[in-house]
Scaffold this active site. Structure first.
Site, PDB file in Angstrom:
ATOM      1  N   ASN A 145       2.529   7.138   3.620  1.00 52.06           N
ATOM      2  CA  ASN A 145       2.886   5.852   4.199  1.00 52.06           C
ATOM      3  C   ASN A 145       3.164   4.846   3.099  1.00 52.06           C
ATOM      4  OD1 ASN A 145       3.375   3.938   6.150  1.00 52.06           O
ATOM      5  ND2 ASN A 145       1.367   4.107   7.136  1.00 52.06           N
ATOM      6  N   GLN A 157      -0.581  12.422   6.151  1.00 54.70           N
ATOM      7  CA  GLN A 157       0.260  11.276   6.478  1.00 54.70           C
ATOM      8  C   GLN A 157       0.549  10.490   5.205  1.00 54.70           C
ATOM      9  OE1 GLN A 157       0.019   8.651  10.118  1.00 54.70           O
ATOM     10  NE2 GLN A 157      -0.981   7.285   8.683  1.00 54.70           N
ATOM     11  N   GLU A 212      -2.993  10.152   3.338  1.00 54.42           N
ATOM     12  CA  GLU A 212      -4.140  10.206   4.240  1.00 54.42           C
ATOM     13  C   GLU A 212      -4.193  11.582   4.905  1.00 54.42           C
ATOM     14  OE1 GLU A 212      -4.770   5.746   5.901  1.00 54.42           O
ATOM     15  OE2 GLU A 212      -2.949   6.751   6.602  1.00 54.42           O
ATOM     16  N   GLU A 220       0.837  -1.194   0.000  1.00 57.04           N
ATOM     17  CA  GLU A 220       0.000   0.000   0.000  1.00 57.04           C
ATOM     18  C   GLU A 220       0.878   1.252   0.000  1.00 57.04           C
ATOM     19  OE1 GLU A 220      -3.595  -0.415   2.248  1.00 57.04           O
ATOM     20  OE2 GLU A 220      -3.395   1.617   3.058  1.00 57.04           O
ATOM     21  N   ASP A 222       0.089   5.305   0.667  1.00 59.04           N
ATOM     22  CA  ASP A 222      -1.006   6.130   1.181  1.00 59.04           C
ATOM     23  C   ASP A 222      -0.712   7.620   1.147  1.00 59.04           C
ATOM     24  OD1 ASP A 222      -2.564   3.925   1.983  1.00 59.04           O
ATOM     25  OD2 ASP A 222      -1.521   3.788   3.893  1.00 59.04           O
ATOM     26  N   GLU A 235       5.586   5.791   8.037  1.00 58.57           N
ATOM     27  CA  GLU A 235       4.851   7.051   8.044  1.00 58.57           C
ATOM     28  C   GLU A 235       5.783   8.262   8.077  1.00 58.57           C
ATOM     29  OE1 GLU A 235       4.612   4.723  10.402  1.00 58.57           O
ATOM     30  OE2 GLU A 235       2.549   4.006  10.581  1.00 58.57           O
ATOM     31  N   ARG A 259      10.095   3.068  17.725  1.00 60.31           N
ATOM     32  CA  ARG A 259       9.930   2.088  16.649  1.00 60.31           C
ATOM     33  C   ARG A 259      11.057   1.052  16.667  1.00 60.31           C
ATOM     34  NH1 ARG A 259       6.577   3.764  12.283  1.00 60.31           N
ATOM     35  NH2 ARG A 259       7.185   1.770  11.381  1.00 60.31           N
TER      36      ARG A 259
END
Length: 325
Positions: free
Chosen positions: A140, A138, A125, A121, A123, A158, A296
């Site tokens: 991603n 965002q 967003e 994916e 993205d 992200e 992370r």
């Protein structure tokens, strides 16, 4: 009683010139290359169809675009009729004004239906907000997995930006993704804001993906980590899409088909002028970079380990020199 003396005309002129210079220095630089101007948009329903929430969609501009909305009963989404292996994917989008906390408007590439639980994916967003606060964009990238796949599978990449160098609710602005075999570039009004290069097959999406648009309730995390929820007293929340551009290679296109160039002259790399514009956006408007998040597990994002010497931080000013994530 002290009486303020009027400023001398010469001093006033110097002050005004100083303010003007500061505004010019801090103004968005031109990227010098405008991919959205090179491709013609087609009628919406020629390339897309409703995926869910059809009762929350309406054709606009004589079929050139579509409005989709969220209320307490449903959101809505659409999907391209074909899948693609590379290309330029753009849309002009106007976002809802006012209280939109908890609401996400999305424009993205995905193969989640073809590979559930193990999909790719890319993205863009738009995270809803409260009045007076900027929208967060965002970006991603997921590669063969999702952010909700359980322990060891949180591998979203992200990078977030505050959209506060313009008003995304006042008019349509153009947002685009360029996906080629060598990189993914995210654009806002033709300014590249992020470049994610292919460093290995394991960290780059290669399987065909479809193009999607949607609006939905993500109250659990979208705004200030879920502090502010969707409030349906302010609904319907409307996302307006127009000028959708697909200059892309379908999954079964012949090998000679390739993604558009990233810069003028047919070059696949960003030009120095585009790089400078991207650095300006990142220096002034980037607010989160996954590679500099100390919480992370960067073993899951090996591209971050290339910069292991840099101290992890959420300070956007320290992330500003990092453009290739």
């Amino acid at each position: 009683l002290a009486i303020a003396r009027p400023m001398a005309p010469r001093h006033a002129l110097v002050l005004l010139l100083g303010v003007a210079v500061m505004m010019v220095v801090d103004a968005q630089p031109s990227p010098g290359f405008f991919p959205s101007k090179r491709f013609r948009a087609r009628p919406f329903y020629r390339d897309f169809h409703s995926l869910w929430g059809a009762q929350h969609q309406s054709s606009v501009q004589g079929g050139a675009g579509v409005n989709i909305w969220l209320d307490s009963t449903s959101g809505s989404g659409f999907k391209s009729r074909r899948s693609f292996r590379s290309g330029y994917f753009g849309a002009s989008i106007k976002l809802q004004r006012g209280y939109t906390a908890g609401v996400i408007t999305a424009f993205y590439l995905s193969n989640s239906e073809a590979h559930p639980g193990f999909h790719d994916e890319v993205d863009m967003e738009f995270l809803g907000t409260t009045p007076g606060q900027p929208y967060t964009l965002q970006t991603n990238v997921y590669v063969r997995g999702t952010g909700d796949g359980g322990p060891g599978r949180v591998i979203g990449r992200e990078v977030k930006f505050h959209l506060n160098w313009f008003d995304p609710t006042a008019d349509y602005h153009h947002y685009a993704i360029l996906w080629s075999p060598t990189h993914i570039i995210f654009y806002v009004d033709d300014v590249p804001i992020r470049r994610y290069p292919r460093r290995s097959a394991a960290t780059f999406p290669q399987r065909p993906m479809w193009v999607y648009g949607s609006i939905w309730d993500a109250s659990s995390w979208a705004t200030d980590d879920g502090r502010y929820k969707a409030d349906y007293r302010f609904s319907p929340f409307v996302a307006r899409f127009s000028g959708l551009q697909l200059r892309a290679c379908a999954a079964r296109a012949p090998p000679r088909c390739h993604a558009p160039a990233a810069s003028g002259g047919g070059k696949d790399e960003l030009s120095p002028q585009q790089e400078a514009a991207m650095r300006w956006v990142q220096r002034n408007h980037m607010v989160y970079n996954y590679c500099f998040d100390p919480n992370r597990n960067h073993a899951l994002t090996p591209e971050c380990l290339l910069h292991a010497h840099a101290a992890p931080t959420n300070d956007a000013s320290q992330q500003a020199t990092i453009t290739n994530y």
